[in-house]
Design an enzyme around this catalytic site. Structure first.
Site, mmCIF file in Angstrom:
data_model
loop_
_atom_site.group_PDB
_atom_site.id
_atom_site.type_symbol
_atom_site.label_atom_id
_atom_site.label_comp_id
_atom_site.label_asym_id
_atom_site.label_seq_id
_atom_site.Cartn_x
_atom_site.Cartn_y
_atom_site.Cartn_z
ATOM 1 N N GLU A 97 34.450 33.920 43.545
ATOM 2 C CA GLU A 97 34.472 33.194 42.264
ATOM 3 C C GLU A 97 35.843 33.442 41.686
ATOM 4 O OE1 GLU A 97 34.963 32.233 38.904
ATOM 5 O OE2 GLU A 97 33.735 33.932 38.268
ATOM 6 N N CYS A 103 36.237 33.132 33.125
ATOM 7 C CA CYS A 103 36.546 32.117 34.132
ATOM 8 C C CYS A 103 35.997 30.751 33.731
ATOM 9 C CB CYS A 103 35.997 32.529 35.487
ATOM 10 S SG CYS A 103 34.230 32.906 35.466
#
Length: 333
Positions: A85, A119
């Protein structure tokens, strides 16, 4: 578990909680240390089996290459499983039919909570020209009301950014935006005299492919591009093609047909898509999280699909009626 050098203590506390809750020792080994040293030891081992990485796209690509080299050399007992990720350049699309108050509030929260250091944080906003005046007025008013200060003072919505490298990177992007002709509508200032504080910053750009619309900043900076109502299709293509990331996105529209059309057009632009909700804040166990392209392997953390990436399935067949002839019926013809 190799924690980030900037978050070692908080990670240690989580590991300690897991042990106190009954996790058997050494099921998860907590290994803080120099990243290159720790990673080399792991990747050089013949028994290396998997990597679950959270971090930058560039580092993940380097790790993938090193693992690939190991596979090519026949170094590993198995083909390692790789999950990553790696960030995002997340968007809000504000359609002409949007509930503007909701779009504003959701944009403020997703762009500036945790100082934009998520993120999934909002980074770019596309606003339909017919609703831009209302959105601009309300958005700037709300952003200007954000309290910035020490995290232990609960009235502050924003605290400092994580450290000097992050601070310098964020300030550098604001300066680059100015150099490219971006207009600072709000914020733009920073102070590192005591702590690393960056004021919530809103940039208006006329170039939909300017640097702060393309690259991940990881800070409290949101860039807005105003599109003409009739150019919605072109804008959808811009959203889909401007960055290498595809993590999260949100569409604000009361027109249901427009909402679904827009969502279909952005099918590959975000692994987590939100309708009339901010593009951040996925709830574990309810909203499996992950994105593709430069955002990672999209294995959906918080769901069973991620679990399957780290087990080696085995199928077992048992016979209860013995075979008394090896031939098939077709052999009797």
């Amino acid at each position: 578990w190799k924690p980030s050098p900037a978050a070692t203590y908080s990670n240690y506390l989580v590991h300690k909680v897991l042990l106190e809750a009954g996790l058997p020792p050494s099921v998860i080994q907590f290994v803080p240390g120099d990243p290159e040293v720790v990673v080399k030891e792991a990747l050089d081992s013949r028994d290396f089996a998997s990597l679950h990485f959270t971090g930058s796209t560039s580092v993940f690509r380097q790790l993938w290459k090193q693992i690939g080299d190991g596979v090519g050399e026949g170094r590993y007992r198995n083909y390692p499983r790789i999950v990553g990720e790696t960030g995002g350049k997340n968007f809000h699309l504000v359609h002409k039919s949007a509930d503007i108050t909701n779009a504003v509030q959701q944009s403020v929260r997703s762009g500036f909570e945790y100082q934009g250091q998520k993120c999934s944080a909002l980074s770019r906003v596309y606003v339909s020209a017919s609703v831009w005046p209302e959105f601009q007025e309300k958005f700037l008013k709300e952003v200007a009301s954000i309290k910035v200060g020490p995290s232990e003072q609960w009235e502050n919505f924003m605290g400092p950014v994580i450290g000097k490298p992050g601070f310098d990177k964020i300030v550098g992007y604001i300066e680059k935006a100015k150099q490219e002709g971006g207009e600072i509508l709000c914020g733009g200032s920073a102070d590192d005299s005591k702590g690393f504080f960056v004021q919530p910053t809103v940039i208006l750009t006329k170039d939909p492919k300017s640097i702060t619309m393309r690259e991940e900043i990881f800070g409290p900076v949101v860039t807005v591009y105003v599109y003409q109502d009739e150019d919605l299709d072109k804008t959808l293509e811009l959203i889909n093609s401007t960055t290498d990331y595809a993590l999260t996105g949100a569409i604000f529209a009361q027109d249901r047909a427009a909402l679904i059309k827009t969502s279909n057009a952005l099918r590959n632009a975000a692994g987590n898509m939100y309708y009339n909700e901010k593009c951040t804040g996925a709830v574990v166990g309810q909203q499996p999280f992950g994105g593709s392209r430069g955002s990672g392997t999209n294995d959906k953390a918080g769901s069973i699909s991620l679990f399957w990436r780290f087990v080696s399935a085995r199928s077992i067949k048992e016979g209860f009626v013995g075979l008394d002839n090896f031939g098939y019926p077709s052999n009797l013809v």
